[in-house]
Write an enzyme that holds these catalytic residues in place. Structure first.
Site, PDB file in Angstrom:
ATOM      1  N   CYS A  16       5.714   0.124   7.345  1.00 37.31           N
ATOM      2  CA  CYS A  16       5.348   1.275   6.530  1.00 37.31           C
ATOM      3  C   CYS A  16       6.541   1.655   5.663  1.00 37.31           C
ATOM      4  O   CYS A  16       7.674   1.667   6.150  1.00 37.31           O
ATOM      5  CB  CYS A  16       4.949   2.437   7.438  1.00 37.31           C
ATOM      6  SG  CYS A  16       4.460   3.930   6.569  1.00 37.31           S
ATOM      7  N   LEU A  17       6.281   1.963   4.401  1.00 41.36           N
ATOM      8  CA  LEU A  17       7.369   2.345   3.506  1.00 41.36           C
ATOM      9  C   LEU A  17       8.030   3.649   3.949  1.00 41.36           C
ATOM     10  O   LEU A  17       9.181   3.907   3.598  1.00 41.36           O
ATOM     11  CB  LEU A  17       6.858   2.462   2.064  1.00 41.36           C
ATOM     12  CG  LEU A  17       6.349   1.147   1.450  1.00 41.36           C
ATOM     13  CD1 LEU A  17       5.786   1.378   0.060  1.00 41.36           C
ATOM     14  CD2 LEU A  17       7.434   0.088   1.429  1.00 41.36           C
ATOM     15  N   GLY A  64       0.834  -1.197   0.000  1.00 40.59           N
ATOM     16  CA  GLY A  64       0.000   0.000   0.000  1.00 40.59           C
ATOM     17  C   GLY A  64       0.865   1.242   0.000  1.00 40.59           C
ATOM     18  O   GLY A  64       2.015   1.210   0.454  1.00 40.59           O
ATOM     19  N   HIS A 110      -4.768   1.345   7.241  1.00 45.51           N
ATOM     20  CA  HIS A 110      -3.430   1.926   7.399  1.00 45.51           C
ATOM     21  C   HIS A 110      -3.239   3.066   6.397  1.00 45.51           C
ATOM     22  O   HIS A 110      -2.773   4.153   6.753  1.00 45.51           O
ATOM     23  CB  HIS A 110      -2.391   0.810   7.198  1.00 45.51           C
ATOM     24  CG  HIS A 110      -0.970   1.260   7.201  1.00 45.51           C
ATOM     25  ND1 HIS A 110      -0.076   0.891   8.184  1.00 45.51           N
ATOM     26  CD2 HIS A 110      -0.247   2.026   6.329  1.00 45.51           C
ATOM     27  CE1 HIS A 110       1.115   1.409   7.911  1.00 45.51           C
ATOM     28  NE2 HIS A 110       1.035   2.108   6.803  1.00 45.51           N
ATOM     29  N   GLU A 111      -3.616   2.826   5.137  1.00 46.29           N
ATOM     30  CA  GLU A 111      -3.431   3.849   4.096  1.00 46.29           C
ATOM     31  C   GLU A 111      -4.367   5.039   4.295  1.00 46.29           C
ATOM     32  O   GLU A 111      -3.969   6.190   4.099  1.00 46.29           O
ATOM     33  CB  GLU A 111      -3.592   3.242   2.703  1.00 46.29           C
ATOM     34  CG  GLU A 111      -2.592   2.147   2.364  1.00 46.29           C
ATOM     35  CD  GLU A 111      -1.137   2.512   2.614  1.00 46.29           C
ATOM     36  OE1 GLU A 111      -0.766   3.688   2.478  1.00 46.29           O
ATOM     37  OE2 GLU A 111      -0.359   1.607   2.975  1.00 46.29           O
ATOM     38  N   GLN A 154       2.820  10.090   1.264  1.00 40.61           N
ATOM     39  CA  GLN A 154       4.118   9.424   1.392  1.00 40.61           C
ATOM     40  C   GLN A 154       5.074   9.806   0.271  1.00 40.61           C
ATOM     41  O   GLN A 154       6.271   9.586   0.382  1.00 40.61           O
ATOM     42  CB  GLN A 154       3.946   7.907   1.434  1.00 40.61           C
ATOM     43  CG  GLN A 154       3.276   7.416   2.703  1.00 40.61           C
ATOM     44  CD  GLN A 154       3.146   5.918   2.693  1.00 40.61           C
ATOM     45  OE1 GLN A 154       2.170   5.363   2.214  1.00 40.61           O
ATOM     46  NE2 GLN A 154       4.156   5.238   3.220  1.00 40.61           N
ATOM     47  N   HIS A 168      -3.013   7.437   6.727  1.00 43.15           N
ATOM     48  CA  HIS A 168      -2.027   8.368   6.155  1.00 43.15           C
ATOM     49  C   HIS A 168      -2.698   9.648   5.658  1.00 43.15           C
ATOM     50  O   HIS A 168      -2.137  10.737   5.773  1.00 43.15           O
ATOM     51  CB  HIS A 168      -1.286   7.729   4.974  1.00 43.15           C
ATOM     52  CG  HIS A 168      -0.106   6.905   5.359  1.00 43.15           C
ATOM     53  ND1 HIS A 168       1.009   7.424   5.985  1.00 43.15           N
ATOM     54  CD2 HIS A 168       0.156   5.589   5.186  1.00 43.15           C
ATOM     55  CE1 HIS A 168       1.901   6.463   6.186  1.00 43.15           C
ATOM     56  NE2 HIS A 168       1.397   5.336   5.715  1.00 43.15           N
TER      57      HIS A 168
END
Length: 172
Positions: free
Chosen positions: A94-95, A45, A136-137, A50, A140
């Protein structure tokens, strides 16, 4: 085109994103770039903030098996309409917080509504990993990171590791 993923702490990761008024060709191109960036990372994701874009746009694909067909989803203005009382605990990463993982408890299933790449309203119920990932996304887009669910000491420890990582990358 692959984009650069912001690393926590970055003030853009804590901002609430603006709704997308109209799904344009530029936004579709951004979504394609985000999918390419996500797959390359690799991740399941990615949210627009991000990569430094403060629009309500996320992409995800939780298909992980080699022989399964990928299922890339592009969601503009996603919102959770309903969530289950039952919860799941997943070890999230997380990226924007590389190589750091922690268990987070979230609703097991969620009903989500969004605009697809054609601007059409979609609605689907997600469960398991898909439910965790979409929540989660969406977090963000509201300036919330998975570490915000952790106890302060653990959150501070991860933040310090990310500050160190950013210093090391800046020197490289």
């Amino acid at each position: 085109m692959k984009r650069t993923i912001l690393i926590h702490p970055d003030p853009r990761l804590k901002k609430v994103c603006a709704p997308v008024a109209d799904v344009t060709d530029d936004l579709r191109k951004l979504a394609d770039d985000m999918l390419e960036t996500m797959y390359d990372a690799p991740g399941i994701g990615l949210a627009a903030p991000q990569i430094g874009v403060l629009d309500r746009l996320i992409v995800l694909d939780c298909v992980k098996e080699e022989n399964e067909t990928p299922r890339p989803l592009v969601m503009f203005n996603p919102q959770v309409l309903a969530s289950s009382d039952d919860t799941n605990v997943y070890e999230e990463g997380c990226l924007s917080i590389p190589d750091q993982y922690a268990e987070v408890t979230r609703p097991k299933t969620v009903e989500v509504e969004w605009l697809d790449r054609n601007g059409a309203v979609q609605r689907e119920t997600f469960d398991g990993l898909w439910a965790t990932c979409v929540q989660h996304e969406i977090d963000h887009l509201d300036g919330k990171l998975f570490i915000d669910y952790l106890k302060p000491l653990k959150r501070q420890m991860i933040t310090r590791k990310m500050q160190k990582l950013k210093r090391e990358r800046a020197r490289a």
